[in-house]
Scaffold this motif. Structure first.
Motif, mmCIF file in Angstrom:
data_model
loop_
_atom_site.group_PDB
_atom_site.id
_atom_site.type_symbol
_atom_site.label_atom_id
_atom_site.label_comp_id
_atom_site.label_asym_id
_atom_site.label_seq_id
_atom_site.Cartn_x
_atom_site.Cartn_y
_atom_site.Cartn_z
ATOM 1 N N SER A 82 0.963 -1.124 -0.355
ATOM 2 C CA SER A 82 -0.160 -0.187 -0.578
ATOM 3 C C SER A 82 0.457 0.821 0.464
ATOM 4 O O SER A 82 1.172 1.960 -0.910
ATOM 5 C CB SER A 82 -0.969 0.204 1.200
ATOM 6 O OG SER A 82 -1.695 1.435 1.420
ATOM 7 N N GLN A 112 0.912 3.748 -2.533
ATOM 8 C CA GLN A 112 0.512 5.557 -2.613
ATOM 9 C C GLN A 112 1.299 6.675 -3.241
ATOM 10 O O GLN A 112 0.673 7.109 -3.748
ATOM 11 C CB GLN A 112 -0.307 5.799 -1.340
ATOM 12 C CG GLN A 112 -1.340 4.833 -1.289
ATOM 13 C CD GLN A 112 -2.225 4.880 0.175
ATOM 14 O OE1 GLN A 112 -1.387 5.527 1.089
ATOM 15 N NE2 GLN A 112 -2.558 3.598 1.208
ATOM 16 N N THR A 142 -14.405 14.720 -0.603
ATOM 17 C CA THR A 142 -13.617 13.797 -0.509
ATOM 18 C C THR A 142 -13.621 13.263 0.892
ATOM 19 O O THR A 142 -14.048 11.830 1.815
ATOM 20 C CB THR A 142 -12.133 14.370 -0.160
ATOM 21 O OG1 THR A 142 -12.115 14.929 -1.566
ATOM 22 C CG2 THR A 142 -10.900 13.962 0.632
ATOM 23 N N LEU A 199 -14.826 9.618 2.766
ATOM 24 C CA LEU A 199 -14.212 8.973 3.646
ATOM 25 C C LEU A 199 -14.965 8.409 4.970
ATOM 26 O O LEU A 199 -14.859 7.151 5.844
ATOM 27 C CB LEU A 199 -12.999 9.461 4.157
ATOM 28 C CG LEU A 199 -12.045 10.590 3.581
ATOM 29 C CD1 LEU A 199 -11.063 11.172 4.303
ATOM 30 C CD2 LEU A 199 -10.988 8.846 3.204
ATOM 31 N N LEU A 206 -16.048 4.387 6.482
ATOM 32 C CA LEU A 206 -15.378 3.738 7.074
ATOM 33 C C LEU A 206 -16.584 4.017 8.277
ATOM 34 O O LEU A 206 -16.406 2.278 8.851
ATOM 35 C CB LEU A 206 -14.578 5.125 8.198
ATOM 36 C CG LEU A 206 -12.727 5.765 6.972
ATOM 37 C CD1 LEU A 206 -12.489 6.234 7.902
ATOM 38 C CD2 LEU A 206 -12.327 3.966 7.970
ATOM 39 N N ILE A 260 -10.185 -0.751 9.695
ATOM 40 C CA ILE A 260 -9.683 0.371 8.671
ATOM 41 C C ILE A 260 -8.161 1.266 7.837
ATOM 42 O O ILE A 260 -8.101 1.956 7.309
ATOM 43 C CB ILE A 260 -8.949 0.742 10.087
ATOM 44 C CG1 ILE A 260 -9.992 1.734 11.286
ATOM 45 C CG2 ILE A 260 -8.523 2.846 10.403
ATOM 46 C CD1 ILE A 260 -10.038 2.206 12.674
ATOM 47 N N LEU A 261 -7.452 0.117 8.453
ATOM 48 C CA LEU A 261 -6.147 -0.177 7.313
ATOM 49 C C LEU A 261 -6.551 -0.144 5.701
ATOM 50 O O LEU A 261 -5.945 0.509 5.177
ATOM 51 C CB LEU A 261 -5.426 -1.369 8.096
ATOM 52 C CG LEU A 261 -4.431 -0.979 9.380
ATOM 53 C CD1 LEU A 261 -3.642 -2.246 9.591
ATOM 54 C CD2 LEU A 261 -3.228 0.181 9.326
ATOM 55 N N THR A 262 -7.713 -1.166 5.814
ATOM 56 C CA THR A 262 -7.833 -0.969 4.620
ATOM 57 C C THR A 262 -9.137 -0.306 3.504
ATOM 58 O O THR A 262 -8.593 0.389 2.350
ATOM 59 C CB THR A 262 -8.872 -2.461 4.409
ATOM 60 O OG1 THR A 262 -8.482 -3.923 5.219
ATOM 61 C CG2 THR A 262 -8.989 -3.237 3.226
ATOM 62 N N SER A 263 -9.102 0.485 4.548
ATOM 63 C CA SER A 263 -10.126 1.708 4.424
ATOM 64 C C SER A 263 -8.487 2.758 3.910
ATOM 65 O O SER A 263 -8.946 3.022 2.317
ATOM 66 C CB SER A 263 -11.057 2.009 5.053
ATOM 67 O OG SER A 263 -9.906 2.432 6.263
ATOM 68 N N PHE A 264 -8.343 2.481 4.251
ATOM 69 C CA PHE A 264 -6.871 3.583 3.483
ATOM 70 C C PHE A 264 -6.495 3.205 2.247
ATOM 71 O O PHE A 264 -6.300 4.270 1.153
ATOM 72 C CB PHE A 264 -5.914 3.974 5.180
ATOM 73 C CG PHE A 264 -5.963 4.725 5.827
ATOM 74 C CD1 PHE A 264 -6.670 5.892 5.533
ATOM 75 C CD2 PHE A 264 -6.459 4.603 7.134
ATOM 76 C CE1 PHE A 264 -6.624 7.601 6.859
ATOM 77 C CE2 PHE A 264 -6.679 4.931 8.419
ATOM 78 C CZ PHE A 264 -6.685 6.352 8.215
ATOM 79 N N ASN A 294 -8.970 4.236 -0.033
ATOM 80 C CA ASN A 294 -9.431 5.989 -0.298
ATOM 81 C C ASN A 294 -8.439 6.619 -0.661
ATOM 82 O O ASN A 294 -8.840 7.514 -1.335
ATOM 83 C CB ASN A 294 -10.166 6.092 1.320
ATOM 84 C CG ASN A 294 -11.136 5.159 0.972
ATOM 85 O OD1 ASN A 294 -11.946 4.816 0.807
ATOM 86 N ND2 ASN A 294 -11.394 4.484 2.448
ATOM 87 N N SER A 295 -7.432 6.448 -0.707
ATOM 88 C CA SER A 295 -6.958 7.548 -0.655
ATOM 89 C C SER A 295 -5.863 7.418 -1.722
ATOM 90 O O SER A 295 -5.987 8.265 -2.561
ATOM 91 C CB SER A 295 -5.063 7.060 -0.049
ATOM 92 O OG SER A 295 -5.089 7.641 1.459
#
Length: 381
Positions: free
Chosen positions: A43, A47, A195, A199, A203, A298-302, A305-306
């Motif tokens: 990741s 990114q 944005t 998020l 989340l 939460i880790l997967t969402s970043f 989403n980023s």
């Protein structure tokens, strides 16, 4: 009685043994968590690559509309001066002034130039030839840079046709559309609205969907008379209502604090925002089905989403991105939602202009809702 030095040595020996044991335990847990290893290694690399290429202060590939009433070699030479680099690309040769202005309104072109019929005559008389320039001011930063490029290109053209300093040969009259004051907040606030909605919706729905699994109460939920669809709707409906309230709150903040105008239809805005809220909830539900606890969610969402945010045009113009990333941005639902928000708020356009963006949102909503619902219900079986 043991010597103090010996006691200190014993303390550090015990401390080191305990520390090593804890480190070995953490390493073993991380090795078993393949998802965490992937998110912590792949990741950041992805990114970093996306941010390095996509986020650029340079402005290139601006769409240029031209209305040449003169049709003389001098006017064609001026048009060629605009397209001599990668800053401007000719999008269309407009047939009349109304069409050119409408293209700026719909966001089809970034800059429109009107060359008058007497262009060649005034140049030969060593008089100023007025060239009218329309610039889309929705993106204040891009508009300011485009204005600078226009002035520089015309200045260089003047020096080429009149090396001896004389009165200005070509004088551009620049008109900024939809953002006359070039307020940067008018561009960034709609992007931040999309944005934040992305998020929060992803989340919140992900954490809510994984809550029973994380707390060990999923079996109790399954023992109730409710079926899987009812359990899913019970989670989605309250979130949907709260997120729509967030949309209204964000709109009020944009209007009354940042003074962003609202020139379109409130009903159309809320309808298309509702569709995007469903997309955000669907993304969160999918994240919950592939995660076993809130931390992984939460880790997967970043990780998801980023890239959505950076390839959406919310923070920087997509025109400055390389061609590959510009293509990726057009299959990004957040990109289309931000185009809708800016179109309704700043340009005051409706479905006659935004229909393609609306269709993309409906497609993503249908696909993601179907997939996330199926995954969630399969998990409850």
């Amino acid at each position: 009685m043991k010597h103090p030095v010996f006691q200190v040595q014993q303390f550090f020996r015990f401390f080191n043994v305990r520390l090593i044991a804890l480190i070995r335990k953490e390493i073993a847990q991380i090795r078993r968590n393949k998802q965490l290893i992937f998110l912590l290694t792949v990741s950041p690399i992805l990114q970093l690559l996306i941010f390095g290429f996509a986020v650029s202060p340079e402005v290139n590939h601006l769409q240029l509309g031209v209305l040449d009433y003169a049709h003389v070699p001098e006017s064609r030479e001026l048009i060629a001066a605009f397209t001599a680099n990668q800053v401007f690309e000719i999008h269309t040769q407009a047939g009349d002034r109304t069409t050119l202005i409408e293209q700026v309104r719909q966001g089809e072109i970034d800059v429109g130039i009107i060359i008058p019929p007497d262009f060649n005559t005034t140049l030969r008389r060593n008089q100023s030839a007025d060239v009218q320039v329309f610039i889309d001011g929705v993106n204040a930063y891009t508009a300011g840079v485009a204005n600078g490029y226009v002035s520089q290109i015309i200045s260089n053209y003047n020096r080429r046709i009149a090396p001896v300093p004389i009165a200005l040969t070509i004088e551009p009259h620049v008109i900024f559309r939809y953002n006359p004051g070039l307020e940067s907040s008018w561009f960034f606030v709609p992007g931040v609205m999309g944005t934040v909605l992305t998020l929060v919706s992803s989340l919140a729905s992900a954490v809510e969907a994984v809550r029973e699994k994380d707390e060990g109460t999923l079996e109790q939920v399954l023992m109730t008379p409710a079926n899987a669809l009812e359990i899913l709707l019970a989670k989605v409906i309250p979130l949907f209502a709260l997120l729509l309230a967030d949309v209204l709150l964000a709109l009020a903040i944009a209007r009354y604090i940042f003074h962003v105008p609202f020139r379109g239809s409130i009903l159309l805005f809320m309808l298309l925002s509702s569709i995007y809220v469903l997309i955000g909830i669907s993304i969160g539900m999918l994240l919950a089905t592939i995660s076993s606890n809130k931390r992984q969610t939460i880790l997967t969402s970043f990780f998801i989403n980023s890239p959505l945010v950076m390839l959406s045009g919310a923070l920087s113009a997509t025109e400055s991105m390389p061609a590959f990333f510009r293509t990726l941005s057009h299959i990004n639902p957040l990109y289309h939602y931000i185009q809708i928000v800016r179109g309704i708020l700043l340009r005051g356009v409706g479905l006659e202009v935004l229909w393609s963006n609306a269709l993309v949102l409906m497609f993503f909503a249908a696909v993601l809702l179907t997939t996330s619902s199926w995954q969630f219900r399969r998990q409850l079986v």
